[in-house]
Scaffold this active site. Structure first.
Site, PDB file in Angstrom:
ATOM      1  N   HIS A   1      -7.013  -4.519  10.641  1.00 44.69           N
ATOM      2  CA  HIS A   1      -6.959  -4.179   9.111  1.00 44.69           C
ATOM      3  C   HIS A   1      -5.773  -4.865   8.828  1.00 44.69           C
ATOM      4  O   HIS A   1      -4.626  -5.127   9.448  1.00 44.69           O
ATOM      5  CB  HIS A   1      -6.968  -2.919   8.657  1.00 44.69           C
ATOM      6  CG  HIS A   1      -5.964  -1.904   9.142  1.00 44.69           C
ATOM      7  ND1 HIS A   1      -5.953  -0.503   9.161  1.00 44.69           N
ATOM      8  CD2 HIS A   1      -4.389  -2.347   9.034  1.00 44.69           C
ATOM      9  CE1 HIS A   1      -4.641  -0.164   9.428  1.00 44.69           C
ATOM     10  NE2 HIS A   1      -3.884  -1.004   9.545  1.00 44.69           N
TER      11      HIS A   1
ATOM     12  N   GLU B   1      -9.905  -1.689   5.875  1.00 43.74           N
ATOM     13  CA  GLU B   1     -10.358  -1.334   7.032  1.00 43.74           C
ATOM     14  C   GLU B   1     -11.428  -2.588   7.349  1.00 43.74           C
ATOM     15  O   GLU B   1     -12.196  -3.060   6.543  1.00 43.74           O
ATOM     16  CB  GLU B   1     -10.865   0.143   6.868  1.00 43.74           C
ATOM     17  CG  GLU B   1      -9.539   1.013   6.761  1.00 43.74           C
ATOM     18  CD  GLU B   1      -8.499   1.078   7.828  1.00 43.74           C
ATOM     19  OE1 GLU B   1      -8.713   0.226   8.800  1.00 43.74           O
ATOM     20  OE2 GLU B   1      -8.126   2.129   7.822  1.00 43.74           O
TER      21      GLU B   1
ATOM     22  N   ASN C   1      -7.126  -2.426  14.586  1.00 44.40           N
ATOM     23  CA  ASN C   1      -8.742  -2.644  14.393  1.00 44.40           C
ATOM     24  C   ASN C   1      -8.693  -3.980  13.407  1.00 44.40           C
ATOM     25  O   ASN C   1      -9.747  -4.336  12.963  1.00 44.40           O
ATOM     26  CB  ASN C   1      -9.317  -1.237  13.477  1.00 44.40           C
ATOM     27  CG  ASN C   1      -8.561  -1.311  12.225  1.00 44.40           C
ATOM     28  OD1 ASN C   1      -7.547  -1.968  11.913  1.00 44.40           O
ATOM     29  ND2 ASN C   1      -9.368  -0.335  11.553  1.00 44.40           N
TER      30      ASN C   1
ATOM     31  N   ASP D   1       0.940  -1.305   0.093  1.00 45.68           N
ATOM     32  CA  ASP D   1       0.189  -0.019   0.171  1.00 45.68           C
ATOM     33  C   ASP D   1       0.897   1.089   0.115  1.00 45.68           C
ATOM     34  O   ASP D   1       1.870   1.068   0.214  1.00 45.68           O
ATOM     35  CB  ASP D   1      -1.014   0.019   1.085  1.00 45.68           C
ATOM     36  CG  ASP D   1      -0.259  -0.453   2.276  1.00 45.68           C
ATOM     37  OD1 ASP D   1       1.009  -0.521   2.494  1.00 45.68           O
ATOM     38  OD2 ASP D   1      -0.979  -0.736   3.481  1.00 45.68           O
TER      39      ASP D   1
END
Ligand code: F6R
Length: 245
Positions: free
Chosen positions: A139, A144, A137, A68
């Protein structure tokens, strides 16, 4: 099948994970490695560089594709993932620049960039081993919670919690980009092998949910339970809520 390696601490985790990556490079010198940024893999890259310096590793034929990049940050920006990869690995080993691939966050047509990035991965013959960190979280990449499991490379709006978690690298939270380009979960799951590294007590709860709970888009990393060749290397703190030898 899922393999879990327990490490005593960050250093031990980094060394164990670096061992797995270097074994991949040794058995297939022209392998395609999927790489990650963030705090967790820094120790792995340092270990790989150390072994390269001892002549124990050769990157001459290795190809890489990163997960990414932030939208809007050029490679010269110190917070960009291009910059990170150069600093931590690429400038320190004999990898060929033409064998390095990172999605561009500054392409004029970002949709086209996403398609082209998928094509690059396909033309390389797919990813032999994908290295992943995991966000607080759950991810993976910048997929997400709520991300569709079948997506390919795409543009995402970062979750508020991710912006909060990543602000430590920026002067001010307002400087953290709101969007990123990321391999999708569909792209990640096509990798022949996946190696995830997780450390620290603050990720213990989400790690347990990801690996032992329901497979759900609410915890993107939970999909890894379904990957045929998934390895986790995590430290005692991250594994503290799980019963792992
Ligand atoms: C980085 C990436 C992210 C990070 C995750 C964990 O390329 O794709 O998913 O792996 O946010 O980041 P750290 O390691 O900083 O806790």
């Amino acid at each position: 099948m899922m393999k879990i390696y327990r490490a005593h601490d960050y250093q031990d985790m980094s060394r164990k994970a670096a061992n797995i990556l270097s074994a991949q490079i040794i058995i297939k010198p022209d392998c395609v490695l999927g790489l990650a940024t963030g705090s967790t893999p820094i120790g792995i890259y340092a270990q790989l560089v150390a072994w390269y310096n001892k002549n124990d590793l050769d990157f001459a034929k290795v190809k890489t594709v990163n997960l990414d990049e932030y939208v809007g940050l050029p490679a010269s920006n110190e917070q960009s993932y291009h910059y990170f990869m150069n600093e931590n690995l690429f400038s320190k080993v004999n990898i060929k620049r033409t064998n390095v691939h990172i999605p561009s966050g500054i392409a004029t047509d970002m949709e086209l960039e996403c398609m082209e990035y998928e094509n690059i991965i396909d033309e390389l013959g797919g990813i032999d081993m994908q290295l992943l960190g995991m966000g607080p979280n759950g991810h993976i990449g910048f997929n997400e919670p709520g991300s569709c499991f079948t997506r390919k490379t795409h543009i995402v709006d970062l979750a508020e919690s991710t912006i909060e978690a990543n602000k430590r690298f920026f002067d001010d939270v307002s400087m953290v980009p709101r969007k990123a380009i990321t391999m999708g979960i569909g792209t990640i799951m096509k990798a022949k092998k996946i190696l995830m590294v997780v450390d620290g007590e603050k990720k213990a709860k989400v790690l347990k949910r990801a690996l032992t709970g329901e497979v759900t888009p609410e915890i993107p990393a939970s999909i890894l339970q379904l990957h045929p060749d998934f390895t986790l290397v995590a430290d005692d703190a991250a594994l503290s809520l799980m019963n792992v030898e």
